[in-house]
Design a protein around this motif. Structure first.
Motif, PDB file in Angstrom:
ATOM      1  N   SER A 288       1.188   2.483  -0.077  1.00 37.90           N
ATOM      2  CA  SER A 288       0.299   1.387   0.302  1.00 37.90           C
ATOM      3  C   SER A 288       0.296   1.145   1.807  1.00 37.90           C
ATOM      4  N   TYR A 289      -0.755   0.491   2.266  1.00 35.52           N
ATOM      5  CA  TYR A 289      -0.841   0.186   3.694  1.00 35.52           C
ATOM      6  C   TYR A 289       0.221  -0.826   4.105  1.00 35.52           C
ATOM      7  N   HIS A 290       0.662  -1.674   3.170  1.00 35.15           N
ATOM      8  CA  HIS A 290       1.735  -2.609   3.489  1.00 35.15           C
ATOM      9  C   HIS A 290       3.008  -1.848   3.854  1.00 35.15           C
ATOM     10  N   ALA A 291       3.299  -0.799   3.078  1.00 31.00           N
ATOM     11  CA  ALA A 291       4.480   0.009   3.368  1.00 31.00           C
ATOM     12  C   ALA A 291       4.322   0.742   4.694  1.00 31.00           C
ATOM     13  N   MET A 292       3.107   1.222   4.974  1.00 33.04           N
ATOM     14  CA  MET A 292       2.858   1.885   6.262  1.00 33.04           C
ATOM     15  C   MET A 292       3.097   0.916   7.415  1.00 33.04           C
ATOM     16  N   LEU A 293       2.541  -0.287   7.284  1.00 35.38           N
ATOM     17  CA  LEU A 293       2.645  -1.266   8.360  1.00 35.38           C
ATOM     18  C   LEU A 293       4.089  -1.714   8.559  1.00 35.38           C
ATOM     19  N   GLU A 294       4.841  -1.794   7.480  1.00 34.56           N
ATOM     20  CA  GLU A 294       6.254  -2.158   7.618  1.00 34.56           C
ATOM     21  C   GLU A 294       6.996  -1.144   8.475  1.00 34.56           C
ATOM     22  N   GLN A 295       6.708   0.128   8.267  1.00 38.51           N
ATOM     23  CA  GLN A 295       7.337   1.157   9.103  1.00 38.51           C
ATOM     24  C   GLN A 295       7.060   0.897  10.575  1.00 38.51           C
ATOM     25  N   ILE A 296       5.798   0.590  10.869  1.00 39.07           N
ATOM     26  CA  ILE A 296       5.380   0.423  12.262  1.00 39.07           C
ATOM     27  C   ILE A 296       6.001  -0.831  12.867  1.00 39.07           C
ATOM     28  N   ILE A 297       6.022  -1.933  12.105  1.00 35.16           N
ATOM     29  CA  ILE A 297       6.615  -3.173  12.610  1.00 35.16           C
ATOM     30  C   ILE A 297       8.116  -3.008  12.811  1.00 35.16           C
ATOM     31  N   ARG A 298       8.760  -2.277  11.911  1.00 34.31           N
ATOM     32  CA  ARG A 298      10.194  -2.033  12.047  1.00 34.31           C
ATOM     33  C   ARG A 298      10.495  -1.315  13.362  1.00 34.31           C
ATOM     34  N   ALA A 317      -7.722  -3.083  11.795  1.00 35.34           N
ATOM     35  CA  ALA A 317      -7.375  -2.423  13.055  1.00 35.34           C
ATOM     36  C   ALA A 317      -6.187  -3.083  13.755  1.00 35.34           C
ATOM     37  N   TYR A 318      -5.317  -2.247  14.322  1.00 34.14           N
ATOM     38  CA  TYR A 318      -4.143  -2.681  15.074  1.00 34.14           C
ATOM     39  C   TYR A 318      -3.977  -1.783  16.295  1.00 34.14           C
ATOM     40  N   LYS A 319      -3.096  -2.201  17.184  1.00 34.23           N
ATOM     41  CA  LYS A 319      -2.677  -1.320  18.266  1.00 34.23           C
ATOM     42  C   LYS A 319      -1.306  -1.759  18.756  1.00 34.23           C
ATOM     43  N   ILE A 320      -0.641  -0.859  19.466  1.00 32.86           N
ATOM     44  CA  ILE A 320       0.628  -1.186  20.104  1.00 32.86           C
ATOM     45  C   ILE A 320       0.322  -1.678  21.512  1.00 32.86           C
ATOM     46  N   ASP A 321       0.862  -2.813  21.855  1.00 31.96           N
ATOM     47  CA  ASP A 321       0.597  -3.406  23.159  1.00 31.96           C
ATOM     48  C   ASP A 321       0.922  -2.413  24.271  1.00 31.96           C
ATOM     49  N   GLY A 322      -0.061  -2.150  25.128  1.00 32.56           N
ATOM     50  CA  GLY A 322       0.126  -1.227  26.236  1.00 32.56           C
ATOM     51  C   GLY A 322      -0.280   0.196  25.939  1.00 32.56           C
ATOM     52  N   TYR A 323      -0.544   0.514  24.672  1.00 26.89           N
ATOM     53  CA  TYR A 323      -0.965   1.866  24.313  1.00 26.89           C
ATOM     54  C   TYR A 323      -2.471   2.009  24.533  1.00 26.89           C
ATOM     55  N   GLU A 324      -2.892   3.222  24.832  1.00 24.30           N
ATOM     56  CA  GLU A 324      -4.303   3.457  25.133  1.00 24.30           C
ATOM     57  C   GLU A 324      -5.170   3.451  23.878  1.00 24.30           C
ATOM     58  N   SER A 423      11.361  -9.820   8.389  1.00 27.36           N
ATOM     59  CA  SER A 423      11.131 -10.921   7.459  1.00 27.36           C
ATOM     60  C   SER A 423       9.737 -10.850   6.873  1.00 27.36           C
ATOM     61  N   ALA A 424       9.601 -11.373   5.645  1.00 29.82           N
ATOM     62  CA  ALA A 424       8.293 -11.369   4.982  1.00 29.82           C
ATOM     63  C   ALA A 424       7.273 -12.147   5.787  1.00 29.82           C
ATOM     64  N   SER A 425       7.712 -13.251   6.408  1.00 30.89           N
ATOM     65  CA  SER A 425       6.763 -14.063   7.170  1.00 30.89           C
ATOM     66  C   SER A 425       6.256 -13.313   8.389  1.00 30.89           C
ATOM     67  N   LYS A 426       7.123 -12.519   9.014  1.00 30.97           N
ATOM     68  CA  LYS A 426       6.701 -11.766  10.190  1.00 30.97           C
ATOM     69  C   LYS A 426       5.703 -10.684   9.812  1.00 30.97           C
ATOM     70  N   ILE A 427       5.985  -9.996   8.711  1.00 30.50           N
ATOM     71  CA  ILE A 427       5.049  -8.973   8.251  1.00 30.50           C
ATOM     72  C   ILE A 427       3.734  -9.612   7.868  1.00 30.50           C
ATOM     73  N   GLN A 428       3.806 -10.757   7.183  1.00 31.53           N
ATOM     74  CA  GLN A 428       2.582 -11.411   6.733  1.00 31.53           C
ATOM     75  C   GLN A 428       1.717 -11.849   7.901  1.00 31.53           C
ATOM     76  N   ALA A 429       2.352 -12.209   9.017  1.00 34.28           N
ATOM     77  CA  ALA A 429       1.581 -12.611  10.186  1.00 34.28           C
ATOM     78  C   ALA A 429       0.661 -11.493  10.634  1.00 34.28           C
ATOM     79  N   PHE A 430       1.117 -10.236  10.479  1.00 35.51           N
ATOM     80  CA  PHE A 430       0.283  -9.103  10.838  1.00 35.51           C
ATOM     81  C   PHE A 430      -0.700  -8.767   9.725  1.00 35.51           C
ATOM     82  N   LEU A 431      -0.225  -8.801   8.479  1.00 35.11           N
ATOM     83  CA  LEU A 431      -1.081  -8.405   7.369  1.00 35.11           C
ATOM     84  C   LEU A 431      -2.267  -9.323   7.210  1.00 35.11           C
TER      85      LEU A 431
END
Length: 617
Positions: A288-298, A317-324, A423-431
């Motif tokens: 799932s995309y939730h699992a993908m996003l968790e990897q990235i947030i970690r 859509a997302y990006k890493i701050d400072g990435y092109e 934390s679940a709340s931190k992930i949820q802020a992005f999701l």
């Protein structure tokens, strides 16, 4: 253009034949225009000088009209007026995006798409010709479609691909021409395609590891694909990469793909693996995309930024701050985007599909080859779109609920609460920080450490009504209070009951009862409950020029009655304002609050200093 339209409106019923002839022939090639001209002249000669009382159409105006009708690029507005309206379905989704499959053939055998032995292909004569494809594009463009994407199979296999792109680029109204390709033979066609009008490109690449790439595509073509990606970056402002993520195949490469965006302006779209004919879908392969996003947030923590999505976008859509570059997720399985779907598809053999995942198809090819006019094709297209469902239903999203939980990782099998996860709340802020879209069901921007206590928001930040069917009905009571700050002259007239509109407080009491009954109609997620009692009383502080209202509500129901109390109080004060606004509009409503509620799982006892309320009436 306006002059032409006005003239058309002046013409008699006979002129309907003229308009029909012009519009039905709009897509004819230039060499056939002489025959059309003769027909138009014949019809024009039959028009009377007076087309309607007090409206005169001169022969010069007829000639002007004829000249304009034969200029295709000037006909779009007339075409819409005479019966080629924008395409809306029954759910008011505006369809402006046409995907065209140019071929069923593909030079890859991706494990998530096609069996190794391939699939049975349609006879060559069944496929749309170049001219038929362009006729379809012209017809859909006349309906307001402005974006076309060429797909397959693999579209670059088709020998006339450059000519097709050039032809589409010449159609008035088409703004974007995109193509989805595996990139294997793209590089040699890329420059001619861009010169012909190709403006967007998506290249599929499921692994950055050569051996794994070959395992997933069953082809040794990684170097050619990556070379095509680099070539595309030089010719187009942005290149999108499509990556289908499968558990046990390539899910551990997600961070590698994100790292590529550091110094390359690429848009990487991680696509949830999904079922369709021949790909032998298995839940065990789903990631799932939730699992993908968790990897990235970690890995990146607070550097992960949620971007604003465009209307009708299929990607979160997302990006890493400072990435092109940036990355995103296409969540067809765990969070479908049917609510904003604006897409239609023409298959390689000429069938219209209004939903990629639906079974319904409409054969436009046979209609064209049987001599159907554009009007007849237009009618059948609109009827097909009218039958489009609210959402695709060839599989149940509910079976993926476990995968959709933010703290579930199907690869590592880490359960919720594991110390290695954010934390679940931190992930949820992005999701949940999805951008506003023109849709009936939207995600919202919010971030809260108390997310799990928000009962009207689901795990993806979408609104939902709480299910109270399992609760037992109990006696419930709620009391709300509010204040209206009055100008002196208004306060005096209320006290003396001399307001010209009538007895202010009596009308306000009645209005409060009516308002309480309408609560569930005005507050979207409120339940409709059987009110047993509504009462509003007033206390008039004539020294401070304040009018206090207190509303009490009671019921026996599965859920509380506090919203009805707040509604009754608010409506009472608004009614007083309305009754008195002719004297002064300086009144101010303030301090509307819940005093207490009793019943249900919890009781609420508010400010005790407010309990003593000796009403005047």
């Amino acid at each position: 253009m306006l002059k032409t339209t006005v003239l058309l409106r002046k013409l008699t019923p006979v002129s309907k034949n003229l308009r029909f002839a012009a519009m039905s022939q709009i897509n004819k090639p230039p060499e056939e225009l002489e025959e059309i001209r003769a027909k138009l002249e014949e019809l024009t000669e039959s028009l009377p000088e007076h087309s309607a009382p007090l409206q005169r159409v001169t022969s010069e105006q007829k000639k002007f009209l004829l000249k304009r009708l034969l200029r295709r690029e000037k006909l779009i507005k007339i075409e819409h007026e005479k019966g080629f309206p924008p395409i809306y379905d029954m759910f008011m989704r505006h369809h402006t995006y046409l995907r065209i499959s140019l071929t069923e053939k593909c030079n890859f055998r991706c494990v998530y798409c096609m069996p190794e032995e391939g699939v049975q292909l349609s006879p060559k004569d069944n496929l749309l010709t170049n001219d038929e494809i362009l006729r379809m594009v012209r017809l859909f463009a006349a309906h307001g479609v402005d974006k076309v994407r060429l797909t397959g199979g693999e579209p670059t296999i088709r020998k006339d691909i450059v000519e097709i792109v050039a032809g589409i680029n010449s159609v008035p109204g088409i703004k974007d021409i995109g193509m989805t390709t595996n990139g294997a033979v793209l590089e040699k066609h890329l420059k001619p395609l861009v010169d012909a009008g190709l403006s967007k490109i998506n290249i599929s690449i499921d692994s950055l590891n050569k051996a794994k790439f070959e395992l997933m595509t069953r082809r040794n073509a990684f170097d050619r694909v990556w070379s095509a990606i680099e070539a595309a970056r030089k010719l187009l402002p942005k290149v999108k990469l499509n990556t289908v993520v499968m558990n046990g195949k390539n899910e551990e490469e997600i961070l590698d793909f994100v790292a590529v965006t550091k110094d390359k302006n690429l848009d990487i779209r991680f696509i949830e693996y999904m079922p369709f004919g021949g790909n032998k879908f298995s839940n065990n392969k789903f990631y799932s995309y939730h699992a993908m996003l968790e990897q990235i947030i970690r890995k990146y923590g607070d550097s992960v930024k949620r971007l604003r999505d465009s209307p009708n976008d299929t990607t979160k859509a997302y990006k890493i701050d400072g990435y092109e570059g940036q990355f995103g997720f296409i969540t067809s399985m765990t969070d479908h985007f049917c609510n904003t779907c604006n897409r239609m598809r023409i298959t390689a053999d000429g069938n219209l599909k209004v939903c990629l995942h639906g079974n319904a198809e409409t054969n436009l090819r046979d209609m064209m080859r049987a001599g159907a006019s554009d009007e007849e094709l237009s009618d059948i297209i609109q009827k097909s779109v009218n039958n489009k469902k609210a959402r695709h239903a060839d599989f149940r999203h509910e079976q993926f609920e476990e995968f959709a939980k933010p703290s579930y990782d199907p690869h590592r099998r880490v359960k919720k609460g594991g110390s290695s996860l954010p934390s679940a709340s931190k992930i949820q802020a992005f999701l949940s920080a999805s951008s506003p879209k023109h849709s009936f069901l939207q995600n919202r921007f919010f971030s809260s450490d108390d997310f799990n206590r928000l009962t009207h928001v689901d795990i993806d930040g979408k609104v939902k009504q709480v299910d109270v069917s399992t609760k037992q009905p109990t006696a419930r009571l709620a009391v709300a209070q509010g204040t209206l700050v009055l100008p002196k002259e208004v306060s005096i007239q209320i006290a003396q009951n001399t307001i010209k509109k009538g007895d202010v407080l009596t009308v306000a009491q009645i209005a409060s009862i009516m308002g309480a009954k309408q609560t569930s109609n005005l507050i979207p997620l409120c339940h409709h409950i059987p009110l047993a009692y509504v009462d509003t009383r007033f206390k008039h502080d004539q020294e401070k020029y304040l009018l206090h209202a207190r509303s009490s509500t009671r019921c026996i129901a599965n859920t509380g009655v506090e919203m009805e109390a707040l509604m009754a109080c608010t409506i009472a004060l608004l009614t007083v304002y309305d009754m008195c606004k002719a004297i002064s509009q300086e009144m101010r409503m303030t301090d509307v609050r819940l005093i207490h509620k009793i019943g249900g799982e919890t009781n609420y006892l508010g400010d005790r200093s407010l309990y003593n309320f000796e009403e005047d009436r």
